[in-house]
Motif scaffolding. Sequence first.
Motif, mmCIF file in Angstrom:
data_model
loop_
_atom_site.group_PDB
_atom_site.id
_atom_site.type_symbol
_atom_site.label_atom_id
_atom_site.label_comp_id
_atom_site.label_asym_id
_atom_site.label_seq_id
_atom_site.Cartn_x
_atom_site.Cartn_y
_atom_site.Cartn_z
ATOM 1 N N ARG A 177 49.738 23.246 6.919
ATOM 2 C CA ARG A 177 50.041 22.712 8.252
ATOM 3 C C ARG A 177 50.807 23.731 9.090
ATOM 4 N NH1 ARG A 177 52.242 16.798 6.312
ATOM 5 N NH2 ARG A 177 50.275 16.036 5.402
ATOM 6 N N LEU A 178 50.674 23.572 10.412
ATOM 7 C CA LEU A 178 51.302 24.526 11.329
ATOM 8 C C LEU A 178 51.887 23.777 12.517
ATOM 9 C CD1 LEU A 178 51.714 27.558 12.131
ATOM 10 C CD2 LEU A 178 49.572 27.365 13.402
ATOM 11 N N ASP A 179 53.068 24.164 12.932
ATOM 12 C CA ASP A 179 53.719 23.589 14.106
ATOM 13 C C ASP A 179 53.207 24.310 15.354
ATOM 14 O OD1 ASP A 179 55.398 22.805 16.145
ATOM 15 O OD2 ASP A 179 57.216 22.885 14.933
ATOM 16 N N LEU A 180 52.451 23.588 16.197
ATOM 17 C CA LEU A 180 51.893 24.195 17.405
ATOM 18 C C LEU A 180 52.984 24.701 18.338
ATOM 19 C CD1 LEU A 180 48.928 21.806 18.284
ATOM 20 C CD2 LEU A 180 48.774 24.215 17.654
ATOM 21 N N GLN A 181 54.049 23.942 18.441
ATOM 22 C CA GLN A 181 55.149 24.367 19.320
ATOM 23 C C GLN A 181 55.695 25.715 18.876
ATOM 24 O OE1 GLN A 181 56.363 23.121 22.066
ATOM 25 N NE2 GLN A 181 55.536 21.055 22.190
ATOM 26 N N ALA A 182 55.852 25.885 17.572
ATOM 27 C CA ALA A 182 56.373 27.151 17.063
ATOM 28 C C ALA A 182 55.373 28.287 17.288
ATOM 29 C CB ALA A 182 56.704 27.018 15.581
ATOM 30 N N LEU A 183 54.091 28.007 17.053
ATOM 31 C CA LEU A 183 53.058 29.023 17.217
ATOM 32 C C LEU A 183 52.999 29.531 18.653
ATOM 33 C CD1 LEU A 183 50.552 30.586 16.128
ATOM 34 C CD2 LEU A 183 49.185 28.591 16.800
ATOM 35 N N LEU A 184 53.120 28.610 19.614
ATOM 36 C CA LEU A 184 52.922 28.958 21.014
ATOM 37 C C LEU A 184 54.222 29.212 21.771
ATOM 38 C CD1 LEU A 184 50.101 26.367 21.785
ATOM 39 C CD2 LEU A 184 49.846 28.802 21.325
ATOM 40 N N SER A 185 55.346 29.153 21.093
ATOM 41 C CA SER A 185 56.632 29.287 21.786
ATOM 42 C C SER A 185 56.928 30.703 22.238
ATOM 43 C CB SER A 185 57.775 28.786 20.895
ATOM 44 O OG SER A 185 57.859 29.588 19.717
ATOM 45 N N THR A 186 56.451 31.687 21.463
ATOM 46 C CA THR A 186 56.771 33.086 21.748
ATOM 47 C C THR A 186 55.546 33.822 22.246
ATOM 48 O OG1 THR A 186 58.431 33.068 19.990
ATOM 49 C CG2 THR A 186 57.721 35.212 20.816
ATOM 50 N N LEU A 187 55.694 34.523 23.353
ATOM 51 C CA LEU A 187 54.609 35.331 23.905
ATOM 52 C C LEU A 187 54.854 36.796 23.581
ATOM 53 C CD1 LEU A 187 54.212 33.753 27.467
ATOM 54 C CD2 LEU A 187 52.786 33.385 25.469
ATOM 55 N N SER A 188 53.791 37.478 23.165
ATOM 56 C CA SER A 188 53.902 38.915 22.913
ATOM 57 C C SER A 188 52.599 39.590 23.284
ATOM 58 C CB SER A 188 54.228 39.187 21.437
ATOM 59 O OG SER A 188 53.194 38.678 20.605
ATOM 60 N N SER A 189 52.682 40.768 23.868
ATOM 61 C CA SER A 189 51.500 41.576 24.205
ATOM 62 C C SER A 189 50.543 40.863 25.154
ATOM 63 C CB SER A 189 50.755 41.984 22.929
ATOM 64 O OG SER A 189 51.612 42.641 22.033
ATOM 65 N N ASP A 190 51.042 39.969 25.997
ATOM 66 C CA ASP A 190 50.225 39.288 26.997
ATOM 67 C C ASP A 190 48.948 38.680 26.407
ATOM 68 O OD1 ASP A 190 51.972 40.034 29.098
ATOM 69 O OD2 ASP A 190 51.074 42.034 29.102
ATOM 70 N N PRO A 191 49.057 37.808 25.415
ATOM 71 C CA PRO A 191 47.855 37.260 24.784
ATOM 72 C C PRO A 191 47.123 36.271 25.690
ATOM 73 C CG PRO A 191 49.799 36.119 23.991
ATOM 74 C CD PRO A 191 50.288 37.236 24.871
ATOM 75 N N GLN A 192 45.885 36.014 25.349
ATOM 76 C CA GLN A 192 45.070 35.006 26.013
ATOM 77 C C GLN A 192 44.816 33.885 25.013
ATOM 78 O OE1 GLN A 192 43.541 35.156 29.346
ATOM 79 N NE2 GLN A 192 45.156 36.693 29.589
ATOM 80 N N LEU A 193 44.948 32.638 25.476
ATOM 81 C CA LEU A 193 44.778 31.460 24.622
ATOM 82 C C LEU A 193 43.509 30.715 25.006
ATOM 83 C CD1 LEU A 193 45.768 29.267 22.597
ATOM 84 C CD2 LEU A 193 47.106 28.300 24.488
ATOM 85 N N TYR A 194 42.683 30.404 24.013
ATOM 86 C CA TYR A 194 41.473 29.595 24.193
ATOM 87 C C TYR A 194 41.536 28.461 23.185
ATOM 88 C CZ TYR A 194 39.700 33.644 26.769
ATOM 89 O OH TYR A 194 39.535 34.676 27.674
ATOM 90 N N PHE A 195 41.319 27.210 23.659
ATOM 91 C CA PHE A 195 41.380 26.101 22.712
ATOM 92 C C PHE A 195 40.390 25.008 23.070
ATOM 93 C CE2 PHE A 195 44.514 25.079 25.963
ATOM 94 C CZ PHE A 195 44.502 23.698 26.097
ATOM 95 N N CYS A 196 39.972 24.270 22.034
ATOM 96 C CA CYS A 196 38.988 23.213 22.195
ATOM 97 C C CYS A 196 39.133 22.233 21.039
ATOM 98 C CB CYS A 196 37.573 23.809 22.215
ATOM 99 S SG CYS A 196 36.271 22.603 22.541
ATOM 100 N N GLY A 197 38.959 20.939 21.324
ATOM 101 C CA GLY A 197 39.064 19.933 20.275
ATOM 102 C C GLY A 197 39.153 18.531 20.843
ATOM 103 N N PRO A 198 39.508 17.553 20.019
ATOM 104 C CA PRO A 198 39.601 16.155 20.464
ATOM 105 C C PRO A 198 40.806 15.943 21.380
ATOM 106 C CG PRO A 198 40.323 16.372 18.193
ATOM 107 C CD PRO A 198 39.775 17.709 18.581
ATOM 108 N N PRO A 199 40.857 14.797 22.095
ATOM 109 C CA PRO A 199 41.901 14.586 23.105
ATOM 110 C C PRO A 199 43.326 14.773 22.611
ATOM 111 C CG PRO A 199 40.195 12.926 23.343
ATOM 112 C CD PRO A 199 39.863 13.698 22.097
ATOM 113 N N GLY A 200 43.680 14.234 21.438
ATOM 114 C CA GLY A 200 45.039 14.379 20.945
ATOM 115 C C GLY A 200 45.417 15.821 20.710
ATOM 116 N N PHE A 201 44.498 16.582 20.142
ATOM 117 C CA PHE A 201 44.718 18.003 19.894
ATOM 118 C C PHE A 201 44.866 18.751 21.219
ATOM 119 C CE2 PHE A 201 42.768 22.245 19.492
ATOM 120 C CZ PHE A 201 43.553 22.814 18.503
ATOM 121 N N MET A 202 43.986 18.442 22.178
ATOM 122 C CA MET A 202 44.034 19.107 23.475
ATOM 123 C C MET A 202 45.371 18.859 24.159
ATOM 124 S SD MET A 202 41.108 20.653 23.734
ATOM 125 C CE MET A 202 40.840 21.002 25.472
#
Length: 316
Positions: A177-202
């Motif tokens: 398991r992974l904490d999304l808040q932790a994964l996305l909390s820190t920005l480095s090297s100007d990354p680009q985020l792409y995501f897709c999934g069911p409503p709760g995940f989105m």
Amino acid sequence: MAAPRIIMKLTVTGIRKEPGDVLVIDLKHPRKPLLPPFEPGSHVDVHLADGKVRQYSLCGDPSDLSRYTIAVKFEQEGRGGSSRIHKTVCQGFTLPVSAPRNHFPLGESRAPVLLLAGGIGITPILAMARVLERRGRPYELHYFTRASALTALLSEIQSALDPANVRLHFDDEPETRLDLQALLSTLSSDPQLYFCGPPGFMAAVDQASAHWPAGTVHFEAFQPLEHDDAPPEPFTIILRDGALVPVAADTTALAALRRAGVLLMASCENGVCGACECGMLEGQPIHRDAFLSRQARDSRFIPCVSRARGVLKLDR
């Protein structure tokens, strides 16, 4: 307004059942060796015999134009399209399929790419990962599902992608398991985020990435967002020429505009495909689509599902 797309009668040349009630379908043209090109993130409209039209992402390799590959998850509480496909489509079956369209393009930036997929949301994300890997661009793919035994396209991911770039997260395996808040909390090297999934995940990813800069977050939704149960209220649309279009509480803005003679294309009529998108000049919209980005919501409107308070002026 989206332009009409070519409709091709394609033949089902391969079909297989994947875990999680997912049907993977290969489609080829009966006479032409190559199909129209597509970029990762593209989808096609599949026209069903009962008149329904459903959108499915192309999850195959964009460099292989001999076929299109789609993956259809059976949705027990869906609108009937996935059920019909699962029950009727077989080897040799003919399906009317549109030329591809892309509302979820992969940018050309050399910045690192973070790909997040929930369940069947892996379909456009897999096509992106294939291209990123072939181009040697840095990326990281996180795939979230309920259980490894219910994970569609897992064998294809393992064979087509470098495992060093892939992270698998299963609800029934706490160590993954992974904490999304932790994964996305820190920005480095100007990354680009792409995501897709069911409503709760989105919704969870959208909330966790709210602090990311404009232009760095990209998404595609397969289902409309969940809303409160507040009863809809009537409102009025003003067109460019000053014409007034009343929208009753029990009528969509799309239906009202069409009755007023405004030519608008539509496809899903469920707020996810963007075919009926309009420019918006003034007013207080109530955005209920799962298509527009945060930035686009300041100037765009999806009339098949969205509403407004009072008066809304459209660029139509």
